[in-house]
Design a protein around this motif. Structure first.
Motif, PDB file in Angstrom:
ATOM      1  N   HIS A   4       0.842  -1.196   0.000  1.00 52.47           N
ATOM      2  CA  HIS A   4       0.000   0.000   0.000  1.00 52.47           C
ATOM      3  C   HIS A   4       0.886   1.259   0.000  1.00 52.47           C
ATOM      4  O   HIS A   4       1.843   1.348   0.779  1.00 52.47           O
ATOM      5  N   SER A  23       3.686  -8.627  -1.302  1.00 48.36           N
ATOM      6  CA  SER A  23       3.101  -9.679  -0.481  1.00 48.36           C
ATOM      7  C   SER A  23       3.699 -11.020  -0.883  1.00 48.36           C
ATOM      8  O   SER A  23       4.001 -11.244  -2.055  1.00 48.36           O
ATOM      9  N   CYS A  40      -2.202 -10.496  11.046  1.00 48.89           N
ATOM     10  CA  CYS A  40      -3.472 -10.551  10.331  1.00 48.89           C
ATOM     11  C   CYS A  40      -4.515 -11.269  11.188  1.00 48.89           C
ATOM     12  O   CYS A  40      -4.254 -11.617  12.337  1.00 48.89           O
ATOM     13  N   ASP A  41      -5.666 -11.504  10.587  1.00 49.39           N
ATOM     14  CA  ASP A  41      -6.767 -12.094  11.343  1.00 49.39           C
ATOM     15  C   ASP A  41      -6.503 -13.566  11.689  1.00 49.39           C
ATOM     16  O   ASP A  41      -5.446 -14.113  11.410  1.00 49.39           O
ATOM     17  N   CYS A  44      -4.788 -16.300   9.327  1.00 52.38           N
ATOM     18  CA  CYS A  44      -3.456 -16.031   8.793  1.00 52.38           C
ATOM     19  C   CYS A  44      -2.640 -17.323   8.748  1.00 52.38           C
ATOM     20  O   CYS A  44      -2.535 -18.027   9.746  1.00 52.38           O
ATOM     21  N   SER A  57      -2.573  -8.622  17.207  1.00 54.23           N
ATOM     22  CA  SER A  57      -3.779  -8.090  16.587  1.00 54.23           C
ATOM     23  C   SER A  57      -3.640  -6.583  16.360  1.00 54.23           C
ATOM     24  O   SER A  57      -3.446  -5.825  17.303  1.00 54.23           O
ATOM     25  N   ASP A  60      -6.451  -3.363  10.321  1.00 51.19           N
ATOM     26  CA  ASP A  60      -5.879  -3.196   8.991  1.00 51.19           C
ATOM     27  C   ASP A  60      -5.943  -1.716   8.623  1.00 51.19           C
ATOM     28  O   ASP A  60      -7.031  -1.178   8.399  1.00 51.19           O
ATOM     29  N   VAL A  78      -0.221   1.721  13.454  1.00 51.50           N
ATOM     30  CA  VAL A  78       0.145   0.307  13.345  1.00 51.50           C
ATOM     31  C   VAL A  78       1.664   0.155  13.297  1.00 51.50           C
ATOM     32  O   VAL A  78       2.234  -0.699  13.975  1.00 51.50           O
TER      33      VAL A  78
END
Length: 94
Positions: A4, A23, A40-41, A44, A57, A60, A78
Motif C-alpha cells: 500500500h 506480499s 493478520c486475522d 493467517c 492483533s 488493517d 500500526v
C-alpha cells in the motif's frame, strides 16, 4: 500484490524503504522459523515447522477511512505499535 502506498510513506518517515517489497505466500518464505509473528486475522497462515508462534492483533490500516492525513495516521499507529512489540520481543528473547 504491491505494498500500500501509505505503508511505503509511513515507513519512509522512519528511514525504511519498503517500496520494492511485495506480499508473499507462506510457500515463498520457507519453513523452520524460530519465531513467527502474524499481524493478520485468525485465518493467517503460519509456515510449517515453526517454533514460537505469536499473533499480534492490529487493525488493517488499509481499511481506515477519512482523508489522506487520517489514513496515514492509521498506518503510523500500526507501524509504531509493531515497533514497540518488536522491541519488547527482542528484549524477551535476549
Amino acid at each position: 500484490t504491491a505494498v500500500h502506498p501509505l505503508a511505503v510513506r509511513a515507513m519512509r518517515e522512519v528511514g525504511i524503504d519498503i517500496s520494492a517489497q511485495r506480499s508473499k505466500s507462506v510457500d515463498d518464505v520457507g519453513e523452520g522459523w524460530d519465531v513467527v509473528v502474524t499481524v493478520c486475522d485468525a485465518n493467517c497462515p503460519i509456515p510449517p515447522r515453526s517454533g514460537l508462534k505469536l499473533r499480534w492483533s492490529f487493525p488493517d490500516p488499509a481499511l481506515a477511512g477519512g482523508d489522506d492525513d487520517e489514513r496515514l495516521a492509521a498506518f503510523r499507529t500500526v507501524r509504531d505499535g509493531i515497533q514497540k512489540r518488536v522491541k519488547s520481543l527482542a528484549t524477551r528473547l535476549g
